[in-house]
Each structure stands twice: as structure tokens, then as C-alpha cells.
Design an enzyme around this catalytic site. Structure first.
Site, mmCIF file in Angstrom:
data_model
loop_
_atom_site.group_PDB
_atom_site.id
_atom_site.type_symbol
_atom_site.label_atom_id
_atom_site.label_comp_id
_atom_site.label_asym_id
_atom_site.label_seq_id
_atom_site.Cartn_x
_atom_site.Cartn_y
_atom_site.Cartn_z
ATOM 1 N N LYS A 9 10.175 5.893 -5.643
ATOM 2 C CA LYS A 9 9.422 5.693 -4.399
ATOM 3 C C LYS A 9 10.175 6.345 -3.224
ATOM 4 C CE LYS A 9 7.947 1.094 -5.919
ATOM 5 N NZ LYS A 9 7.498 -0.212 -5.403
ATOM 6 N N TYR A 49 -2.538 1.536 -6.253
ATOM 7 C CA TYR A 49 -2.292 0.112 -5.997
ATOM 8 C C TYR A 49 -3.584 -0.692 -5.876
ATOM 9 C CZ TYR A 49 2.762 0.734 -5.357
ATOM 10 O OH TYR A 49 4.104 0.961 -5.560
ATOM 11 N N PHE A 57 -0.358 -7.521 2.000
ATOM 12 C CA PHE A 57 0.598 -6.417 2.189
ATOM 13 C C PHE A 57 0.057 -5.065 1.723
ATOM 14 C CE2 PHE A 57 1.679 -8.502 -1.864
ATOM 15 C CZ PHE A 57 1.683 -7.435 -2.755
ATOM 16 N N THR A 91 10.139 -7.464 -9.986
ATOM 17 C CA THR A 91 9.626 -6.984 -8.702
ATOM 18 C C THR A 91 10.424 -7.546 -7.529
ATOM 19 O OG1 THR A 91 7.435 -6.972 -9.704
ATOM 20 C CG2 THR A 91 7.533 -6.804 -7.299
ATOM 21 N N ASN A 112 12.006 -1.363 -3.337
ATOM 22 C CA ASN A 112 12.626 -1.624 -4.645
ATOM 23 C C ASN A 112 12.691 -0.368 -5.521
ATOM 24 O OD1 ASN A 112 9.960 -1.491 -5.369
ATOM 25 N ND2 ASN A 112 9.767 -3.644 -5.936
ATOM 26 N N HIS A 115 8.771 2.604 -9.408
ATOM 27 C CA HIS A 115 7.580 1.991 -10.006
ATOM 28 C C HIS A 115 7.528 2.332 -11.480
ATOM 29 C CE1 HIS A 115 3.391 0.964 -10.806
ATOM 30 N NE2 HIS A 115 3.355 2.092 -11.483
ATOM 31 N N GLU A 126 -2.741 5.465 -14.134
ATOM 32 C CA GLU A 126 -1.774 5.966 -13.146
ATOM 33 C C GLU A 126 -1.402 7.425 -13.434
ATOM 34 O OE1 GLU A 126 1.325 3.025 -13.362
ATOM 35 O OE2 GLU A 126 0.038 1.486 -12.479
HETATM 36 P P1 IDP Z 1 5.886 -3.839 -9.680
HETATM 37 O O1 IDP Z 1 6.216 -2.668 -8.775
HETATM 38 O O2 IDP Z 1 7.136 -4.538 -10.165
HETATM 39 O O3 IDP Z 1 4.918 -3.502 -10.786
HETATM 40 P P2 IDP Z 1 3.700 -5.164 -8.267
HETATM 41 O O4 IDP Z 1 3.423 -6.640 -8.342
HETATM 42 O O5 IDP Z 1 2.722 -4.240 -8.935
HETATM 43 O O6 IDP Z 1 5.178 -4.928 -8.756
HETATM 44 O O7 IDP Z 1 3.781 -4.806 -6.713
HETATM 45 C C1 IDP Z 1 3.748 -3.474 -6.301
HETATM 46 C C2 IDP Z 1 4.750 -3.263 -5.206
HETATM 47 O O8 IDP Z 1 4.316 -3.948 -4.043
HETATM 48 C C3 IDP Z 1 6.147 -3.811 -5.483
HETATM 49 O O9 IDP Z 1 6.945 -2.929 -6.207
HETATM 50 C C4 IDP Z 1 6.696 -4.003 -4.073
HETATM 51 O O10 IDP Z 1 7.227 -2.783 -3.574
HETATM 52 C C5 IDP Z 1 5.452 -4.359 -3.285
HETATM 53 N N1 IDP Z 1 5.328 -5.792 -3.067
HETATM 54 C C6 IDP Z 1 5.167 -6.767 -4.001
HETATM 55 N N2 IDP Z 1 5.093 -7.968 -3.414
HETATM 56 C C7 IDP Z 1 5.198 -7.742 -2.086
HETATM 57 C C8 IDP Z 1 5.176 -8.590 -0.936
HETATM 58 O O11 IDP Z 1 5.040 -9.812 -1.027
HETATM 59 N N3 IDP Z 1 5.312 -7.953 0.263
HETATM 60 C C9 IDP Z 1 5.435 -6.610 0.389
HETATM 61 N N4 IDP Z 1 5.464 -5.790 -0.668
HETATM 62 C C10 IDP Z 1 5.355 -6.335 -1.873
#
Ligand code: IDP
Length: 145
Positions: A9, A49, A57, A91, A112, A115, A126
Site C-alpha cells: 500500500k 474495497y 471508514f 488487520t 498496515n 494487502h 482483485e
Molecule cells: P485486511 O486488509 O486485513 O484484509 P480488511 O478488513 O479487508 O482487512 O480491511 C481493509 C483495510 O481497511 C485494512 O487493511 C485497514 O487498512 C483498513 N481498516 C480496517 N479497519 C479499519 C478501521 O476501523 N478504520 C480505518 N481503516 C480500517
């Protein structure tokens, strides 16, 4: 044999983690079958997404993922989808264990680093959202890991 979509990312690109992340996947024994540095278009980001479209968010997430270059990749291997999720880590940064990419290098859930697809259906969707068939280079390597 599975394929998965892995994306460094914008935070990971800016912090210089493309090489480290590629290296971990190479050393694990997976095969890189495509990769490119790109800026994701807004409609691609919204499709990527889509499962989070109703979350508070979502706008922030789309803004962030389109804010700068990402390094998009396709990796191939047995159980690559579940194994790459293990390598990436949970996550939420508070749950990402040391030894995982997020556990070792990420300190905020919003930033983080990387992805990885979470199922064969997500991986197919994807990959098709970002890559054309012609961009996938899958040949037998003469030297196997
Ligand atoms: P993943 O990336 O581990 O598959 P997902 O649940 O698909 O996780 O969430 C996508 C991305 O959204 C996460 O990697 C993170 O960057 C972001 N994200 C997840 N939860 C939150 C939140 O509560 N606030 C802001 N961003 C979030």
C-alpha cells in the site's frame, strides 16, 4: 495451485518496504507471476474495497489507497492465499504478531503496509480489477525452490 493478489500500500511504498515484502514471499517459496508500480484509479479502489462500502471508514480508505503509488503483485503457490494472510498478520495492529509483516513493521491499523486476498473468490476479483491476462507471466522455472 493458487494465485493471490498482494499489494504494497502507499505507506509501504513510501517507507521503502517493496523489497522486504517481495523478499519474504520469494523466500517462502512462492512464485511472482506479475508486479507493477501504479496509482490506483478511484473506481478500481472502490471495486477493490467494495465489501467495505457501508463502513464509516470507506471514504478514508479509498482516499488513502489512491493517494500515492502502490506495488501490485500476483503470487502463485500451493495454499498461497491462506499462507500469505499468515505472513501478513492480522488487520488490527494490536493483534498482528511479531514475525508477521504487520507485526514487525506496522504501528497503525490504517497504515498496515500490505494487502492480501482473503479467499479464492476475492483473489480472482482483485486480480481481474488490476491486471490483464497479458500481464501474467507464469512459466515453469528451471530451478525450483
Ligand atoms: P485486511 O486488509 O486485513 O484484509 P480488511 O478488513 O479487508 O482487512 O480491511 C481493509 C483495510 O481497511 C485494512 O487493511 C485497514 O487498512 C483498513 N481498516 C480496517 N479497519 C479499519 C478501521 O476501523 N478504520 C480505518 N481503516 C480500517
Amino acid at each position: 495451485m493458487e494465485r493471490t493478489f498482494i499489494m504494497v500500500k502507499p505507506d509501504g511504498v513510501q517507507r521503502g518496504f517493496i523489497g522486504e515484502i517481495i523478499s519474504r514471499f520469494e523466500r517462502k517459496g512462492f512464485k511472482l507471476v506479475s508486479g507493477k508500480l501504479m496509482i490506483i484509479a478511484r473506481d478500481q479502489a472502490e471495486r477493490h474495497y467494495a465489501e467495505h462500502a457501508q463502513k464509516p471508514f470507506f471514504g478514508e480508505l479509498v482516499d488513502f489507497i489512491t493517494s500515492g503509488p502502490v506495488f501490485a503483485m500476483i503470487w502463485e503457490g500451493d495454499d498461497v492465499i491462506s499462507l500469505s494472510r499468515l505472513m501478513i498478520g492480522k488487520t488490527k495492529v494490536g493483534e498482528a504478531l511479531p514475525g508477521t509483516i504487520r507485526g514487525d513493521y506496522a504501528s497503525h491499523t490504517n497504515f498496515n503496509l500490505v494487502h492480501g486476498s482473503d479467499s479464492p473468490e476475492s483473489a480472482a476479483r482483485e486480480i481481474a480489477n488490476i491486471f490483464s491476462e497479458q500481464e501474467i507471466v507464469s512459466v515453469e522455472h528451471a530451478v525450483q525452490p
